[in-house]
Design a protein around this motif. Sequence first.
Motif, PDB file in Angstrom:
ATOM      1  N   PHE A   1     -67.741 -61.832  -3.128  1.00  0.00           N
ATOM      2  CA  PHE A   1     -67.295 -62.569  -4.321  1.00  0.00           C
ATOM      3  C   PHE A   1     -68.455 -63.383  -4.843  1.00  0.00           C
TER       4      PHE A   1
ATOM      5  N   PRO B   1     -62.100 -66.569  -4.121  1.00  0.00           N
ATOM      6  CA  PRO B   1     -62.664 -65.546  -3.223  1.00  0.00           C
ATOM      7  C   PRO B   1     -61.678 -65.059  -2.168  1.00  0.00           C
TER       8      PRO B   1
ATOM      9  N   ALA C   1     -59.699 -62.309  -3.593  1.00  0.00           N
ATOM     10  CA  ALA C   1     -60.560 -61.126  -3.770  1.00  0.00           C
ATOM     11  C   ALA C   1     -60.738 -60.384  -2.455  1.00  0.00           C
ATOM     12  N   TYR C   2     -61.009 -61.115  -1.388  1.00  0.00           N
ATOM     13  CA  TYR C   2     -61.219 -60.467  -0.089  1.00  0.00           C
ATOM     14  C   TYR C   2     -59.931 -59.840   0.439  1.00  0.00           C
TER      15      TYR C   2
ATOM     16  N   ASN D   1     -62.377 -68.902  -9.588  1.00  0.00           N
ATOM     17  CA  ASN D   1     -62.955 -69.095  -8.256  1.00  0.00           C
ATOM     18  C   ASN D   1     -61.873 -68.918  -7.198  1.00  0.00           C
TER      19      ASN D   1
ATOM     20  N   VAL E   1     -66.597 -58.757  -6.686  1.00  0.00           N
ATOM     21  CA  VAL E   1     -65.821 -59.419  -7.727  1.00  0.00           C
ATOM     22  C   VAL E   1     -66.655 -60.577  -8.261  1.00  0.00           C
ATOM     23  N   CYS E   2     -66.878 -60.565  -9.577  1.00  0.00           N
ATOM     24  CA  CYS E   2     -67.717 -61.583 -10.222  1.00  0.00           C
ATOM     25  C   CYS E   2     -66.892 -62.208 -11.343  1.00  0.00           C
TER      26      CYS E   2
ATOM     27  N   ALA F   1     -62.181 -56.750  -1.772  1.00  0.00           N
ATOM     28  CA  ALA F   1     -63.528 -56.986  -2.293  1.00  0.00           C
ATOM     29  C   ALA F   1     -64.532 -57.073  -1.141  1.00  0.00           C
TER      30      ALA F   1
END
Length: 256
Positions: A236, A225, A228-229, A223, A218-219, A233
């Motif tokens: 990150f 992360p 995302a995790y 912000n 994930v970019c 993901a």
Amino acid sequence: DELARLNTRSRPRDVRSLLHRALDAVDRLAQTRQVTIVCDMPDDPAVVLIDPTAGPQVMVSLLSHAVQQLEGGEVRLTLVSAADNVTLRIACSAPRHALASSLIDEVVAELIDRMGWQIICDTHAGSGQMISLRMPKDRPSVLVIDDNEGMADLLERFLGRDACRVIQATSSLEGQQIAIESAPSVIILDVMMPRVDGWQVLQTLRNHPATMDIPIVVCSVLNDPELAYSLGASLFLPKPVSRDALLESLRQMRIL
């Protein structure tokens, strides 16, 4: 019927790992038949296009049939890496005689053909057989799902055109379709996209059997992360992404 249901999707993979697994599978058979297996493999990775289901079975079958050619003797494996392909040579030699059966059966030949591999058979003068299995190389593929069309160009400059094959998808739905059909080596996913955002795409890809194991980075300028995790993901990366950060993330996932 099983072959008809098999949907081969080849992915770049180090053929040496497949050979090691195949060697483990046939080790007891080789001991029973008093056959020695000798391997000559390069130190560097030999990455080729391999279907994760069919490829390992082809390797096990070829080695098993090679061992069954002999009652005592040697099977020699030689892996040769060229610019655009990797060739595995399997040679059988026996102190007395070799059995008459072929190293390749009909099903294995079909699997080899489906993966775009080539095989050449040669009967030794005297005893034994040798086959050469030629497997095409491919660069790792990076799928960029980002509505910013310049992102793919930036990644190509970072990676170099010869290091990876960069595929661009400028919409979520297009990215999901490409990911399912082409099975890229890694997916770089933006979050802020119209209609379907990156969080939804991430969950969809993680729940689809064709993409559930593909590394996803994930970019985003957002912000977050931890979120995302939690959604699956692999890594990150905050935007703007640097070349060093991108390369390090790909190395962590063994893409480079």
